[in-house]
Design an enzyme around this catalytic site. Structure first.
Site, PDB file in Angstrom:
ATOM      1  N   GLU A  98       0.843  -1.191   0.000  1.00 24.35           N
ATOM      2  CA  GLU A  98       0.000   0.000   0.000  1.00 24.35           C
ATOM      3  C   GLU A  98       0.873   1.233   0.000  1.00 24.35           C
ATOM      4  OE1 GLU A  98      -0.885   0.168   4.809  1.00 24.35           O
ATOM      5  OE2 GLU A  98      -2.393  -0.633   3.465  1.00 24.35           O
ATOM      6  N   HIS A 111      -3.910   2.943   7.102  1.00 30.38           N
ATOM      7  CA  HIS A 111      -2.907   2.557   8.088  1.00 30.38           C
ATOM      8  C   HIS A 111      -1.959   3.703   8.411  1.00 30.38           C
ATOM      9  CE1 HIS A 111      -3.381  -1.930   6.873  1.00 30.38           C
ATOM     10  NE2 HIS A 111      -4.237  -1.575   7.805  1.00 30.38           N
TER      11      HIS A 111
END
Length: 295
Positions: free
Chosen positions: A213, A251
């Site tokens: 990511e 995150h």
């Protein structure tokens, strides 16, 4: 075979008496995981019943290891006590510590990782803020659903929990050797590279899916490792192609600045070393399906 976790793994649950610890202990037992006990210093000496399975509660990981031969601990300790819990796991010398806890301060995770390194990294840490690790048909340590895929010959390593589950489900007819959710915090234990190395060495893993990511440079470093060390086919996906620059997304590790850490930059780095990168999770699954069909 599998990596890090298999049918011989003997698991204890740190924080087994809490709501999350007890809930997921029941789930792991239903998945066939060999759970041999748990820890809570305040309730040591007691036993807990999980649908007919009686598990002892110990004061510490070391005590549980001595009594049961446990070699894996799954931790559901709340964030405030997680650093102490990780230190305890490291001091015990247990082989694998899976830290599920979300919201651990970065400096606590950093301190735990430094502590582990200073002691020779005898304990492999997966997480924190991760779904854990599952070797379908063998063992499941964490919160990964156990009924969405079957045993097979694909290895999966992912920063994202939900994308771990999606990829497992989309390729459920082919199956997986081991699925590892490494977590997306800025400081984690086991990395993409650690899993890539283990899957490369596993004779029963034929191909690898790597999910990353935006933010940081873990995927770029993984690309360099793949180029130098991995001979098996690797398919990748990078979450965050539509994320705006300069905005923290998802995150804690997912921070984009300029071209560094963007999905496009990571995709380019992976494709330069021969990794096929899907634009969506479903396209990534299709690419892996084509590879497995051709093997």
């Amino acid at each position: 075979m599998a990596i890090f976790l298999d049918r011989s793994s003997r698991v204890i649950v740190q924080g087994i008496t809490g709501s999350e610890g007890s809930k997921h202990t029941r789930r792991m037992l239903a998945a066939g995981t060999t759970i041999v006990g748990g820890t809570n210093p305040k309730k040591a000496g007691s036993t807990l019943d999980f649908d007919g399975t009686s598990l002892p509660v110990f004061a510490s990981i070391a005590e549980a290891m001595g009594a049961t031969g446990a070699n894996v601990v799954v931790s559901f300790v709340p964030p405030a006590g997680a650093k102490v819990g990780m230190f305890e796991a490291i001091d015990s010398g247990i082989e694998l510590a899976v830290v599920i806890t979300e919201g651990i301060p970065v400096h606590d995770s950093t301190a735990a990782w430094a502590y582990a390194t200073a002691r020779g990294n005898a304990t492999r840490i997966i997480g924190p803020n991760c779904p854990g690790i599952a070797s379908p048909g063998q063992s499941n340590a964490g919160i990964i659903p156990a009924d969405i895929t079957k045993p097979g010959r694909i290895g999966l390593v992912s920063k994202s929990g939900t994308l771990t589950y999606q990829m497992m489900f989309e390729l459920r007819d082919i199956g997986f050797s081991t699925c590892v959710g490494i977590g997306g915090d800025p400081v984690i234990g086991t990395t993409h590279i650690d899993c890539l190395r283990a899957f490369e060495a596993d004779p029963e893993t034929d191909a690898i899916v790597m999910i990353g990511e935006i933010g940081g440079d873990a995927e770029e470093r993984a690309a360099a490792f793949i180029e130098a060390n991995v001979t098996k086919p690797v398919v990748g996906y990078v979450a965050g192609f539509t994320a705006p620059e300069g905005k923290t997304m998802g995150h804690a590790g997912a921070i984009v600045s300029g071209s560094s850490g963007t999905a496009a930059a990571k995709k380019e780095a992976l494709e330069k070393v021969g990794v096929q990168v899907g634009k969506t999770p479903s396209e990534t699954a299709r690419l892996m399906r084509e590879i497995m069909t051709s093997l």
